[in-house]
Write a protein that holds these residues in place. Sequence first.
Motif, PDB file in Angstrom:
ATOM      1  N   ILE A  22       0.862  -1.182   0.000  1.00 42.61           N
ATOM      2  CA  ILE A  22       0.000   0.000   0.000  1.00 42.61           C
ATOM      3  C   ILE A  22       0.901   1.235   0.000  1.00 42.61           C
ATOM      4  N   PRO A  23       0.665   2.209  -0.866  1.00 44.60           N
ATOM      5  CA  PRO A  23       1.538   3.394  -0.934  1.00 44.60           C
ATOM      6  C   PRO A  23       1.457   4.208   0.356  1.00 44.60           C
ATOM      7  N   PRO A  24       2.472   5.050   0.598  1.00 51.20           N
ATOM      8  CA  PRO A  24       2.524   5.823   1.851  1.00 51.20           C
ATOM      9  C   PRO A  24       1.272   6.653   2.119  1.00 51.20           C
ATOM     10  N   GLU A  25       0.704   7.263   1.057  1.00 51.28           N
ATOM     11  CA  GLU A  25      -0.496   8.076   1.285  1.00 51.28           C
ATOM     12  C   GLU A  25      -1.675   7.204   1.725  1.00 51.28           C
ATOM     13  N   GLY A  26      -1.711   5.965   1.224  1.00 55.62           N
ATOM     14  CA  GLY A  26      -2.758   5.035   1.651  1.00 55.62           C
ATOM     15  C   GLY A  26      -2.575   4.597   3.087  1.00 55.62           C
ATOM     16  N   VAL A  27      -1.327   4.384   3.484  1.00 58.22           N
ATOM     17  CA  VAL A  27      -1.023   4.003   4.870  1.00 58.22           C
ATOM     18  C   VAL A  27      -1.393   5.145   5.814  1.00 58.22           C
ATOM     19  N   ALA A  28      -1.096   6.374   5.394  1.00 61.24           N
ATOM     20  CA  ALA A  28      -1.445   7.533   6.230  1.00 61.24           C
ATOM     21  C   ALA A  28      -2.951   7.625   6.425  1.00 61.24           C
ATOM     22  N   GLU A  29      -3.702   7.372   5.342  1.00 64.21           N
ATOM     23  CA  GLU A  29      -5.166   7.403   5.450  1.00 64.21           C
ATOM     24  C   GLU A  29      -5.649   6.282   6.368  1.00 64.21           C
ATOM     25  N   LEU A  30      -5.063   5.105   6.217  1.00 70.05           N
ATOM     26  CA  LEU A  30      -5.421   3.967   7.073  1.00 70.05           C
ATOM     27  C   LEU A  30      -5.138   4.275   8.541  1.00 70.05           C
ATOM     28  N   ARG A  31      -3.990   4.866   8.785  1.00 66.86           N
ATOM     29  CA  ARG A  31      -3.633   5.206  10.171  1.00 66.86           C
ATOM     30  C   ARG A  31      -4.675   6.148  10.776  1.00 66.86           C
ATOM     31  N   GLY A  32      -5.130   7.117   9.988  1.00 69.92           N
ATOM     32  CA  GLY A  32      -6.153   8.044  10.473  1.00 69.92           C
ATOM     33  C   GLY A  32      -7.468   7.347  10.748  1.00 69.92           C
ATOM     34  N   LEU A  33      -7.878   6.441   9.857  1.00 68.94           N
ATOM     35  CA  LEU A  33      -9.119   5.700  10.058  1.00 68.94           C
ATOM     36  C   LEU A  33      -9.060   4.835  11.318  1.00 68.94           C
ATOM     37  N   LEU A  34      -7.941   4.135  11.504  1.00 66.12           N
ATOM     38  CA  LEU A  34      -7.793   3.294  12.693  1.00 66.12           C
ATOM     39  C   LEU A  34      -7.739   4.133  13.960  1.00 66.12           C
ATOM     40  N   ALA A  35      -7.115   5.306  13.860  1.00 64.40           N
ATOM     41  CA  ALA A  35      -7.059   6.188  15.028  1.00 64.40           C
ATOM     42  C   ALA A  35      -8.456   6.636  15.424  1.00 64.40           C
ATOM     43  N   ARG A  36      -9.286   6.957  14.416  1.00 60.57           N
ATOM     44  CA  ARG A  36     -10.646   7.391  14.729  1.00 60.57           C
ATOM     45  C   ARG A  36     -11.481   6.233  15.289  1.00 60.57           C
ATOM     46  N   CYS A  37     -11.273   5.034  14.749  1.00 57.72           N
ATOM     47  CA  CYS A  37     -11.957   3.861  15.319  1.00 57.72           C
ATOM     48  C   CYS A  37     -11.538   3.649  16.764  1.00 57.72           C
ATOM     49  N   ASN A  38     -10.243   3.703  16.994  1.00 58.23           N
ATOM     50  CA  ASN A  38      -9.727   3.487  18.338  1.00 58.23           C
ATOM     51  C   ASN A  38     -10.247   4.539  19.306  1.00 58.23           C
ATOM     52  N   GLU A  39     -10.261   5.798  18.850  1.00 64.45           N
ATOM     53  CA  GLU A  39     -10.712   6.890  19.703  1.00 64.45           C
ATOM     54  C   GLU A  39     -12.207   6.788  19.991  1.00 64.45           C
ATOM     55  N   SER A  40     -12.994   6.536  18.968  1.00 65.16           N
ATOM     56  CA  SER A  40     -14.442   6.481  19.181  1.00 65.16           C
ATOM     57  C   SER A  40     -14.849   5.253  19.979  1.00 65.16           C
ATOM     58  N   LEU A  41     -14.169   4.132  19.757  1.00 66.57           N
ATOM     59  CA  LEU A  41     -14.473   2.937  20.558  1.00 66.57           C
ATOM     60  C   LEU A  41     -14.082   3.132  22.008  1.00 66.57           C
ATOM     61  N   SER A  42     -13.060   3.946  22.225  1.00 68.45           N
ATOM     62  CA  SER A  42     -12.638   4.205  23.606  1.00 68.45           C
ATOM     63  C   SER A  42     -13.625   5.113  24.323  1.00 68.45           C
TER      64      SER A  42
END
Length: 782
Positions: A448-468
């Motif tokens: 996955i290209p770096p820009e895709g990884v950055a987007e993924l990291r943001g999505l997972l961060a929001r999942c982690n934050e909202s689930l918390s």
Amino acid sequence: MQVDWEQRRVRLSVRELANFALGPGAGGSGYSGRGRAEIGRQWHQTLQDRAVQTQATASTEIKPEVTIQAIWSQGGWSLELQGRIDLLLREGNRETLREIKTVRRPLPEDPTALRDDYPEYFAQLAAYVALRELLDREEGITRSAELVLVDIDEGLSQTVRLMEDDLDLFHRQVQRLVDFLDARHRRRLELRELTREAPFPDWRPGQPEAREALAEAATRDALLFFQAPTGFGKTGLALDFALDALQSGRCDRVIYLTGKSTGQWQAGAQLAGMRPEGPTGFRYYQLRNQAEHDPEGRWIGHREGDVWQARWRERATAIDALLEVGTLSLTEVQGLAHQWEIPPYEISRALLPFCEVWLGDYNYVFSPRHSRVFTEQPGFDPRQTLLLVDEAHNLASRVASGWSRNLRAEDLSVLTAELQIQGASRPAIRALQNLEDWLQQLDKTERIPPEGVAELRGLLARCNESLSHTWLLADVLTPFALELLGEIEGAYQTLERATLQILEWAPQKGQLRLDCLNAAPEIAQTLKSYQQVVLMSATLEPRDLTNRGLGLPPDAGWWIEAEAPWREGAYTVAVDTRVDTRYRQRAQSYGITAESLIELTAGGPLLPVVAFFSSYAYAEAIKRELEARAPHLVVVIPPRGIPLSEMSDFLELALLNAHLLLLVLGSGLSEGIDILGGRVERAVVVGPALPEVNPVQQAKLEAAEAGQSRQEAFREVYLLPAMLKVNQALGRLVRGPHQHATVVLQGRRYADPAYQNLLAPSYRGGTVIANRQDWDAWRNDL
């Protein structure tokens, strides 16, 4: 919890004390459930701010988060307790302690029911009152306490005043802890008086010297590397060394780890032979995974921690009697589960604090999702624990796999639907749906290209934050949902861990793989947390690569190399270059391999010939060829996924009845079962099992090329793992004096110095077979 047994001092938090309990729990899902803690923190902050704004006056002083530290003495023990009182209100000579806790139930509720359901909350508040009384004996002070419970669904709160009887909860918890400490202390004293059997009926040449070297090295370094040939007895020597450390009081507990259940079982058998009879002998327990405990799935989805605790307490006095013989078998635990109506896995976990030696998989120490099973046991302290890691050549790859993650769009869809039913917050649902949408649009790609990884990291961060920020009750979620929540949380942790090397890729549309290429820094950090570590294997070399894989400097640790003089000349080796075992070419040589095996069964000893292959598919292809050419021969391949309980019986039967036994390199039967020595005298290894060429291996190769040539990197990533499996398999053929094995290394690669030099010295060289005449001449000389 930290315990100084000599000084009889214990350091722990007030919350630890309030929650201290022996027996089963409701955990083990792999999902940490951070949401409850985060919501609790938010409500703490909200109510603290509200109290300061509405109740603080010129005459009323309000202090949030008041630190309290005190030493409480009871039963000859000094408990160093520390904690933080949520709110301390002082008005004249009146002082009120206020503790804030979140619940998920309608309020207001009958205070008696609340006391029954949340005894740990009242115990924690009672502890603060008792410690405050101990520290501040100012005359004329009237002290009270109240527990503020908040229903997170409705935001309603209820204040329950602490009654005089509630103070008994603190004293009962202290007494429960003191009783546990007394029992552990008695066990320590008993262990100092026990005798133990020698690890072997007769010591072989080299074993006494290796045992002495272990003892000497332990005085010089906290990290020991113990390399000894397969069959040398290193497990017995290491366990004898560990039991001596227990007996002398140099450690409180021993943990033995290996990656295969067969190895754990054999370590348990070794301990059984070393344990003296009687109730004062050491206790040990092998913790197997949940699937082995509950093969029929009877207990899946059951999470009744409070009920299980109550049932356990009814039978707690029977534990010592149950462990009089030192341990319990899995069958015995399953029988207790039926009698007590407690899941067998929970019984196994609850037995651990009563045992001095724990046997288990690497995951129970090194996996971020499973290590809590060991680390959260009452009284566990790695700084007082001796860690034995067997088959340590597999440790780096196994730990890396523990940090790897897998997410699929279709699974996210099912999870989201379930969480909606369970009342998860809108932000949490929205975050999961956004992650699902991203996964659905993810096309198959090797990186996955770096820009895709950055987007993924943001999505997972929001999942982690909202689930918390949403409280999910494990009691009502399916095992699938709990597992997937753990995977999402783990994916976020993996990407955020800067010490890890990760490949982000998609093996197919809609599927995300986060494969950890290197977890060395995490391994090093874990190893350093233990009092002493012994890493052992028959194949630890090359030393610099082993240390690099563990995140250690090249010269770290104390190296112990055991010598086994009886292995000299124990192997007769030939390299058969007539066969090309490369994937695309191997079918052309099926006939040669089959004929070689058939001829080795003729004119030899009345023992089966064992052949090792790189895969099941290769072994099955040769089996079909053998059946066509020699239908009178009994050819056996172990079934895929054979259970641990059946492995030894399968091998015993095959060794008695089969002419040819076909095994797969790296499997539990080729590496984890030690009954081939002396039972097999002829073996063929059909090609090395090089790792499959795939995006993960290619990424490892690219990472390894940093700082070294491509040839050296290829050797590290492809050749070493393959030849380790060969060395491991061959080592199990000779396990004692007077045993001998004739070995054919079949495949042109074995003549290549790059492969030949990675063989253990006992297997190098030998006769080179280039044609039929060479084969006939070599076979006639056998």
